[in-house]
Scaffold this motif. Structure first.
Motif, PDB file in Angstrom:
ATOM      1  N   PHE A 184      47.454  41.087  18.047  1.00 30.10           N
ATOM      2  CA  PHE A 184      47.762  40.010  18.980  1.00 30.10           C
ATOM      3  C   PHE A 184      48.675  40.588  20.057  1.00 30.10           C
ATOM      4  O   PHE A 184      49.748  41.101  19.745  1.00 30.10           O
ATOM      5  N   TRP A 185      48.235  40.510  21.304  1.00 32.74           N
ATOM      6  CA  TRP A 185      48.978  41.133  22.400  1.00 32.74           C
ATOM      7  C   TRP A 185      49.636  40.068  23.269  1.00 32.74           C
ATOM      8  O   TRP A 185      48.980  39.121  23.703  1.00 32.74           O
ATOM      9  N   GLY A 186      50.926  40.245  23.494  1.00 28.78           N
ATOM     10  CA  GLY A 186      51.625  39.401  24.441  1.00 28.78           C
ATOM     11  C   GLY A 186      52.565  38.397  23.805  1.00 28.78           C
ATOM     12  O   GLY A 186      52.326  37.887  22.713  1.00 28.78           O
ATOM     13  N   ASN A 187      53.639  38.102  24.518  1.00 28.48           N
ATOM     14  CA  ASN A 187      54.602  37.103  24.068  1.00 28.48           C
ATOM     15  C   ASN A 187      53.929  35.766  23.794  1.00 28.48           C
ATOM     16  O   ASN A 187      54.303  35.048  22.860  1.00 28.48           O
ATOM     17  N   ASP A 188      52.914  35.421  24.572  1.00 28.81           N
ATOM     18  CA  ASP A 188      52.259  34.124  24.397  1.00 28.81           C
ATOM     19  C   ASP A 188      51.345  34.074  23.187  1.00 28.81           C
ATOM     20  O   ASP A 188      50.770  33.012  22.887  1.00 28.81           O
ATOM     21  N   ARG A 189      51.195  35.192  22.483  1.00 31.56           N
ATOM     22  CA  ARG A 189      50.401  35.206  21.251  1.00 31.56           C
ATOM     23  C   ARG A 189      51.272  35.287  20.003  1.00 31.56           C
ATOM     24  O   ARG A 189      50.764  35.431  18.892  1.00 31.56           O
ATOM     25  N   LEU A 190      52.586  35.187  20.179  1.00 32.36           N
ATOM     26  CA  LEU A 190      53.499  35.314  19.043  1.00 32.36           C
ATOM     27  C   LEU A 190      53.233  34.240  17.990  1.00 32.36           C
ATOM     28  O   LEU A 190      53.100  34.543  16.795  1.00 32.36           O
ATOM     29  N   GLU A 191      53.160  32.990  18.403  1.00 32.52           N
ATOM     30  CA  GLU A 191      52.950  31.919  17.436  1.00 32.52           C
ATOM     31  C   GLU A 191      51.610  32.088  16.716  1.00 32.52           C
ATOM     32  O   GLU A 191      51.504  31.840  15.512  1.00 32.52           O
ATOM     33  N   MET A 192      50.589  32.503  17.445  1.00 27.70           N
ATOM     34  CA  MET A 192      49.279  32.711  16.840  1.00 27.70           C
ATOM     35  C   MET A 192      49.334  33.832  15.800  1.00 27.70           C
ATOM     36  O   MET A 192      48.736  33.735  14.719  1.00 27.70           O
ATOM     37  N   ALA A 193      50.061  34.895  16.115  1.00 29.41           N
ATOM     38  CA  ALA A 193      50.185  36.023  15.187  1.00 29.41           C
ATOM     39  C   ALA A 193      50.919  35.597  13.914  1.00 29.41           C
ATOM     40  O   ALA A 193      50.518  35.967  12.795  1.00 29.41           O
ATOM     41  N   LEU A 194      51.978  34.822  14.065  1.00 34.99           N
ATOM     42  CA  LEU A 194      52.719  34.340  12.896  1.00 34.99           C
ATOM     43  C   LEU A 194      51.848  33.449  12.023  1.00 34.99           C
ATOM     44  O   LEU A 194      51.864  33.565  10.795  1.00 34.99           O
ATOM     45  N   ASP A 195      51.081  32.582  12.646  1.00 41.63           N
ATOM     46  CA  ASP A 195      50.202  31.697  11.893  1.00 41.63           C
ATOM     47  C   ASP A 195      49.137  32.485  11.140  1.00 41.63           C
ATOM     48  O   ASP A 195      48.835  32.195   9.979  1.00 41.63           O
ATOM     49  N   HIS A 196      48.591  33.508  11.796  1.00 43.96           N
ATOM     50  CA  HIS A 196      47.569  34.338  11.145  1.00 43.96           C
ATOM     51  C   HIS A 196      48.157  35.072   9.944  1.00 43.96           C
ATOM     52  O   HIS A 196      47.547  35.113   8.869  1.00 43.96           O
ATOM     53  N   ALA A 197      49.353  35.648  10.115  1.00 41.51           N
ATOM     54  CA  ALA A 197      50.008  36.371   9.021  1.00 41.51           C
ATOM     55  C   ALA A 197      50.277  35.434   7.847  1.00 41.51           C
ATOM     56  O   ALA A 197      50.078  35.801   6.668  1.00 41.51           O
ATOM     57  N   ARG A 198      50.716  34.230   8.144  1.00 38.64           N
ATOM     58  CA  ARG A 198      51.017  33.263   7.084  1.00 38.64           C
ATOM     59  C   ARG A 198      49.747  32.856   6.333  1.00 38.64           C
ATOM     60  O   ARG A 198      49.738  32.754   5.108  1.00 38.64           O
ATOM     61  N   ARG A 199      48.665  32.651   7.063  1.00 36.34           N
ATOM     62  CA  ARG A 199      47.409  32.250   6.411  1.00 36.34           C
ATOM     63  C   ARG A 199      46.866  33.380   5.544  1.00 36.34           C
ATOM     64  O   ARG A 199      46.291  33.130   4.467  1.00 36.34           O
ATOM     65  N   LEU A 200      47.032  34.620   5.979  1.00 38.94           N
ATOM     66  CA  LEU A 200      46.614  35.768   5.157  1.00 38.94           C
ATOM     67  C   LEU A 200      47.365  35.780   3.840  1.00 38.94           C
ATOM     68  O   LEU A 200      46.775  36.011   2.769  1.00 38.94           O
ATOM     69  N   ALA A 201      48.674  35.566   3.906  1.00 44.75           N
ATOM     70  CA  ALA A 201      49.481  35.602   2.684  1.00 44.75           C
ATOM     71  C   ALA A 201      49.088  34.477   1.733  1.00 44.75           C
ATOM     72  O   ALA A 201      49.054  34.667   0.515  1.00 44.75           O
ATOM     73  N   ARG A 202      48.792  33.326   2.273  1.00 41.59           N
ATOM     74  CA  ARG A 202      48.414  32.186   1.430  1.00 41.59           C
ATOM     75  C   ARG A 202      47.060  32.420   0.759  1.00 41.59           C
ATOM     76  O   ARG A 202      46.823  31.930  -0.363  1.00 41.59           O
ATOM     77  N   ALA A 203      46.195  33.160   1.436  1.00 40.76           N
ATOM     78  CA  ALA A 203      44.846  33.407   0.895  1.00 40.76           C
ATOM     79  C   ALA A 203      44.832  34.525  -0.126  1.00 40.76           C
ATOM     80  O   ALA A 203      43.859  34.681  -0.881  1.00 40.76           O
ATOM     81  N   ALA A 204      45.903  35.313  -0.158  1.00 43.85           N
ATOM     82  CA  ALA A 204      45.932  36.480  -1.046  1.00 43.85           C
ATOM     83  C   ALA A 204      46.059  36.057  -2.512  1.00 43.85           C
ATOM     84  O   ALA A 204      46.620  35.027  -2.835  1.00 43.85           O
TER      85      ALA A 204
END
Length: 204
Positions: A184-204
């Motif tokens: 995820f590139w850019g300051n404006d993608r920070l929230e999206m990156a955090l959400d993706h990381a969180r969903r990965l952890a929940r699916a593990a």
């Protein structure tokens, strides 16, 4: 469930990385995401692509828009009024070496202090005295830290981290990379990156 990991690649010459660094800790805590703060150098990555400097700097129209955009965003995030470094891009080598040398616990506070000095206070982060004062203000033995940061071993670590960023597909800053390699590139993608990381952890 363990905190989700997310790599945060940033360059001290990047104004958008300044914005991300100011926001990421609180947002990551709220999302239960563990941030790995990874300073690197964009210069070698740009050079490998045939750019003498940042494309945002070499294109006058993009450059004007970037500073207007960052100024508006700093106000939106309730950060101090933006001060444009002169010259720009800045020489971020010493700051990056010191940030990398510091341990994981100390690196975020130093990173934010460097960005604040550069983009809010108009200080020259290429100046050793500036880095001295920032380290001292954080309670570090600044002369010892800088000496160790400039040892060849640490210089090689920064080169390796920059190469690792390039190998992962990083082409600008800030960049966030999740455990599955999603970028995820850019300051404006920070929230999206955090959400993706969180969903990965929940699916593990």
């Amino acid at each position: 469930m363990a905190s989700a990991p997310l790599d945060f690649y940033y360059d001290f010459s990047s104004p958008y990385s300044y914005l991300a660094a100011a926001r990421i800790a609180a947002l990551a805590e709220g999302a239960d995401v563990r941030i790995a703060w990874k300073p690197f150098l964009l210069g070698p990555i740009f050079a490998a692509k045939g750019h003498a400097t940042s494309p945002l700097v070499s294109d006058p129209d993009k450059n004007v828009h970037m500073w207007a955009d960052v100024t508006r965003l700093a106000e939106l995030y309730h950060l101090p009024p933006l001060r444009r470094p002169d010259p720009f891009p800045v020489n971020s080598l010493l700051a990056a070496r010191v940030a990398l040398h510091l341990n994981d616990a100390c690196r975020p506070a130093f990173t934010r202090a460097v960005y604040r000095a550069e983009f809010a206070e108009g200080r020259d982060i290429a100046d050793r005295e500036t880095i001295y004062h920032l380290l001292a203000g954080l309670g570090h033995f600044f002369e010892e830290v800088i000496d160790e940061a400039e040892r060849q071993e640490n210089k090689d670590r920064l080169r390796a981290q920059t190469e690792a960023a390039r190998a992962e597909g990083v082409f600008g800053a800030p960049t966030f990379i999740a455990a599955d390699g999603a970028l995820f590139w850019g300051n404006d993608r920070l929230e999206m990156a955090l959400d993706h990381a969180r969903r990965l952890a929940r699916a593990a």
